[in-house]
Design an enzyme around this catalytic site. Structure first.
Site, PDB file in Angstrom:
ATOM      1  N   SER A 436       0.821  -1.213   0.000  1.00  0.00           N
ATOM      2  CA  SER A 436       0.000   0.000   0.000  1.00  0.00           C
ATOM      3  C   SER A 436       0.851   1.258   0.000  1.00  0.00           C
ATOM      4  O   SER A 436       0.336   2.347  -0.254  1.00  0.00           O
ATOM      5  CB  SER A 436      -0.972   0.002   1.179  1.00  0.00           C
ATOM      6  OG  SER A 436      -0.347  -0.457   2.339  1.00  0.00           O
ATOM      7  N   HIS A 457      -2.956  -2.906  -6.245  1.00  0.00           N
ATOM      8  CA  HIS A 457      -3.359  -2.438  -4.913  1.00  0.00           C
ATOM      9  C   HIS A 457      -4.863  -2.620  -4.737  1.00  0.00           C
ATOM     10  O   HIS A 457      -5.657  -1.855  -5.282  1.00  0.00           O
ATOM     11  CB  HIS A 457      -2.941  -0.965  -4.752  1.00  0.00           C
ATOM     12  CG  HIS A 457      -3.237  -0.395  -3.404  1.00  0.00           C
ATOM     13  ND1 HIS A 457      -3.539   0.928  -3.206  1.00  0.00           N
ATOM     14  CD2 HIS A 457      -3.275  -0.979  -2.188  1.00  0.00           C
ATOM     15  CE1 HIS A 457      -3.764   1.131  -1.918  1.00  0.00           C
ATOM     16  NE2 HIS A 457      -3.613   0.002  -1.287  1.00  0.00           N
ATOM     17  N   GLU A 469      -6.216  -0.501  -7.935  1.00  0.00           N
ATOM     18  CA  GLU A 469      -5.233   0.422  -8.503  1.00  0.00           C
ATOM     19  C   GLU A 469      -4.105  -0.432  -9.072  1.00  0.00           C
ATOM     20  O   GLU A 469      -3.479  -1.191  -8.320  1.00  0.00           O
ATOM     21  CB  GLU A 469      -4.650   1.259  -7.354  1.00  0.00           C
ATOM     22  CG  GLU A 469      -4.896   2.723  -7.423  1.00  0.00           C
ATOM     23  CD  GLU A 469      -4.214   3.471  -6.244  1.00  0.00           C
ATOM     24  OE1 GLU A 469      -3.918   4.625  -6.442  1.00  0.00           O
ATOM     25  OE2 GLU A 469      -3.993   2.905  -5.159  1.00  0.00           O
ATOM     26  N   ASN A 507      -4.169   6.541  -1.699  1.00  0.00           N
ATOM     27  CA  ASN A 507      -3.655   6.896  -0.372  1.00  0.00           C
ATOM     28  C   ASN A 507      -3.046   8.294  -0.371  1.00  0.00           C
ATOM     29  O   ASN A 507      -3.051   8.982   0.646  1.00  0.00           O
ATOM     30  CB  ASN A 507      -2.630   5.868   0.104  1.00  0.00           C
ATOM     31  CG  ASN A 507      -3.329   4.634   0.657  1.00  0.00           C
ATOM     32  OD1 ASN A 507      -4.494   4.705   1.031  1.00  0.00           O
ATOM     33  ND2 ASN A 507      -2.649   3.504   0.681  1.00  0.00           N
TER      34      ASN A 507
END
Ligand code: 3HC
Ligand code: NAI
Length: 721
Positions: A436, A457, A469, A507
């Site tokens: 991540s 991801h 992702e 993120n």
């Protein structure tokens, strides 16, 4: 014999012993929609059914392999400018289906594949409905998902056929039903194997003519009608539905309320009034900003379904029939659970048998949920689990096509497993990491074949979160990216391809938002007020609740990595760090910003956490506006930087990533659509003001300043995703 006489655009008419078989097959389109051409042709066909005495009955069937009718043509909503335009569109659809319902001859709908929106409304206007028992055959009214309501009679005919509670459930939840359930509720009269659909439909049409079969009134029709005619019973059902909608939509989505009004009007004042109200409300809804954003997201998702993820022409994804998973923990097992459900043979490795066993149990639990909901049979359940194998060494990895690594978030462990597995993988295999935070290019440094390393991801819980992702490292080969994208789509995910960089896209935009929420707490804001302001803005949960759910330790670790990469504007909140240092990891440790009971049920804010904040126990007032502005603008600004830095390829990907990855409010369309709604100039001006108050944190992205000067938008009017 083909019934000539009419110029045909999408409907082929064949007459068999007095039964006109009407095969709808819109040329050049993957699905049938009720576009203008089809509607015009239906008018002529109904006229012929009315006048041609040689025709005694008709069957409406689709020529598409896996689609009956996908509904109205959503493209036709885009140019609608006024509510009156949209109301007219609905009225003309209603009139067309009214003439179908009243036509001289019985019409049988033979349904195979998706029968949605206007497609189901068409079937409802037929005399008899047969559906195939095929997984692709689903029936539903998904209009409220587009911010509109069923506009061709659905709000009137469906309650009459299946009763008020079932109809409301379908309309308000946009839930599709399969053939078996449709038979139970009376939505269809019969379920057959696809191979005999046409034959049975023609037979039933003849029986309807002979009078040996009666036109359908729905299995629950009589009982439901009795209940629905009782004003008190009706009032209670509607009241309950309204409360449920209010709770679910938090007032952000007007369409379900409009649908309720249209249904209620028909029941209380008769269907003529009901149809009028339906058309009026369809018109009102179709031009709301909410509907515009939801329609945009529909097109963004379908565009992503077609996007191979690479620009180079002719790049082919590698086939994936066997998958290896490293790490049978939370994410590894989650990924395995969706992979086996798509028919992939999966080999899952962890360090010891106990952990492999735990991973197996987690996969089983996910698949079992589907069994309990009767979405699969016991045989399918067993066949699905039989696809999963476990190991504590690399046996069985010699013939996998793709490996997804989900071991601890530690570069040394990632490097070690990459080296180990590469030694046994076949040459063609792709290595994907579910990291991540660690840059893919860094992980690929340990690879003998770095061009075959890519990021995949996933989001937790994997079986529920729709986004994937795919991250390309410096060396990732285009066909490797294409493989990750194609396989992600096979798993049912909406896939965006992003460039390597700390936090990738999702993120990276999430942390400025979470940090800002934390800093508000540092300054004295109350935890529940910060969460409430952002839920009111439209997020599914507030940022502090999110930290408790994800785990304070995980969030704090990622926040630190982002701070190291981007400095000032990613400065983590002092409260978050202090809470983690005090062992408050959130739900999993039953101690976080909120209270948790023995079973892990969340209670109110744990007031003792305020002792850890710089402001101490005393709390001060912050308006919801200030909370929303600071947290959301930090996210919007970072999204613009991601576009500027080439992390995302387009505003469309940025919108889809935020909506499907972190629940950015869909009715706002995504960060870029939202910036367009606010106006870039205004956003930049407000960011400048915030930057004066909090130096370094809100410096507008260069791209935003540039757009503000030129007056351009991320999504110019009339553009398609
Ligand atoms: N209108 C316009 N285009 C549509 C469409 C529709 N109703 N349904 C699908 N399409 C297009 C997609 O945009 C896509 O176009 P593209 O090839 O140019 O990208 C193409 O058809 C194929 O669609 P998918 O990639 O989504 O195909 P799938 O096989 O994965 O899914 C489907 C098929 C289940 C039918 C899915 O497309 C779907 O859910 N469509 C929308 C259904 C819907 O919302 N219907 C209600 C419409 S509103 C209405 O009917 C109002 C009425 O009450 C008056
Ligand atoms: P986890 O701790 O639940 O699972 C990790 C598993 O890897 C453990 O079962 C561990 O025994 C196993 N493992 C460690 N070393 C191994 C080795 N050498 N060989 C085989 N197995 C080994 O962690 P989680 O949450 O599943 O995270 C895994 C990865 O996914 C991390 O990189 C994390 O950053 C990432 N991720 C996590 C998300 C989350 O919400 N938890 C979301 C998205 C990505």
């Amino acid at each position: 014999m083909t019934g000539g006489g009419l110029p045909s655009y999408a409907v082929r008419t064949e007459i068999q012993d007095g039964v006109a078989v009407l095969t709808l097959d819109v040329p050049g389109e993957p699905v049938n929609t009720l576009n203008r051409g089809v509607r015009d042709e239906f008018v002529a066909i109904i006229d012929r059914l009315e006048r041609d005495a040689s025709i005694e009955a008709a069957v409406l069937i689709s020529g598409k392999a896996e689609n009956f009718i996908a509904g109205a043509d959503i493209e036709e909503f885009l140019p609608l400018e006024t509510a009156a335009d949209a109301e007219r569109l609905s009225r003309s659809g209603q009139m067309l289906l009214d003439s179908l319902e009243r036509v001289r001859v019985p019409v049988v709908a033979a349904i195979h594949g998706a029968c949605l929106g206007g497609g189901l409304e068409t079937a409802l206007a037929c005399s008899y409905r047969i559906a195939t028992d095929h997984p692709k055959t689903v029936l539903g009214l998904p209009e409220v998902q587009l911010g509109i309501i069923p506009g061709a009679g659905g709000t009137q005919r469906l309650p009459q056929l299946v009763g008020l509670p079932e109809a409301l459930d379908m309309i308000l939840s946009s839930r599709n039903v399969r053939a078996k359930k449709a038979l139970k509720t009376g939505l269809v009269d019969e379920v057959v194997h696809p191979a005999i659909l046409r034959q049975i439909a023609v037979r039933r049409a003849r029986e309807l003519v002979r009078g040996t079969r009666r036109p359908s009134r729905g299995a629950t029709g009589a009982r439901a009608a009795l209940m629905d005619r009782n004003p008190l019973g009706r009032m209670l059902v509607l009241k309950k539905a309204r409360e449920t909608v209010q709770k679910r939509t938090k007032g952000h989505y007007p369409a379900p309320f409009a649908a309720l009004r249209a249904v209620e009007t028909g029941l209380a004042r008769g269907s003529a009034e009901g149809y009028r109200e339906e058309a009026r409300l369809f018109g009102e809804m179709a031009v709301t900003n909410v509907s515009r954003q939801l329609v945009y997201l529909f097109f963004a998702s379908t565009a992503l379904k077609k996007d191979p993820g690479v620009d180079e022409p002719g790049v082919k994804p590698r086939p994936v029939s066997k998958l290896g998973i490293l790490g049978a923990g939370f994410m590894g097992a989650g990924i395995a659970s969706v992979a086996v459900q798509q028919g992939t043979l999966v080999r899952m490795k962890d360090a010891d048998h106990a952990r492999v066993g735990k991973g197996f149990a987690a996969v089983r639990k996910v698949v079992e949920e589907r069994l309990k909901k009767r979405q699969i049979t016991r045989t399918q359940f067993e066949d699905t689990l039989a696809l999963l194998g476990g190991t504590v060494d690399y046996s069985g990895f010699g013939n996998v096509d793709l490996v997804i690594e989900a071991v601890f978030e530690d570069i040394n462990v990632k490097h070690q497993v990459l080296r180990e597995v590469e030694a046994v993988l076949p040459e063609h295999a792709v290595f994907a990491t579910n990291t991540s935070t660690i840059p893919i290019s860094r992980i690929a440094e340990a690879a003998a074949r770095p061009s075959q390393v890519v990021g995949m991801h996933f989001f937790s819980p994997v079986h529920k979160m729709p986004l994937l992702e795919v991250i390309t490292g410096e060396a990732t080969a285009p066909d490797v990216t294409a493989t990750a994208v194609a396989y992600g789509k096979k798993l049912g995910k909406t896939v965006i391809v992003v460039n390597d960089g700390p936090g990738f896209y999702v993120n990276r935009i999430l942390f400025p938002y979470i940090n800002e929420a934390g800093r508000l707490i540092d300054q004295g804001a109350a935890i529940h007020e910060v969460d409430r302001a952002l839920v009111d803005f439209g997020f599914p949960v507030g940022p502090i609740t999110l930290v408790d759910e994800v785990g304070g330790d995980v969030a704090s670790h990622a926040a630190r990595i982002m701070f190291d990469a981007f400095s000032d504007r990613f400065e983590p909140s002092k409260t978050l760090d202090a809470a983690v240092a005090a062992g408050r990891y959130g739900r999993k440790s039953k101690k976080g910003f909120y209270l948790y009971d023995e079973k892990g049920e969340k209670g109110g804010v744990d007031e003792s956490v305020y002792e850890l904040t710089p402001a101490g126990a005393a709390r001060s007032e912050f308006s919801a506006d200030e909370i929303q502005q600071r947290c959301v603008f930090a996210m919007l600004n970072e999204a613009a930087r991601c576009l500027e830095d080439g992390i995302i390829r387009s505003p469309r990907d940025g919108d889809a990533g935020a909506v499907f990855g972190i629940g950015f409010p869909p009715f706002r369309g995504g960060p870029f659509r939202y910036i367009d709604t606010i106006g870039v100039e205004i956003l930049v001006q407000q960011l400048d003001e915030l930057n004066v108050r909090f130096p370094g944190r809100f410096q507008p992205a260069e791209l935003l300043s540039r757009l503000a000067r030129s007056g351009a938008k991320f999504h110019p009017a009339g553009s398609r995703p």
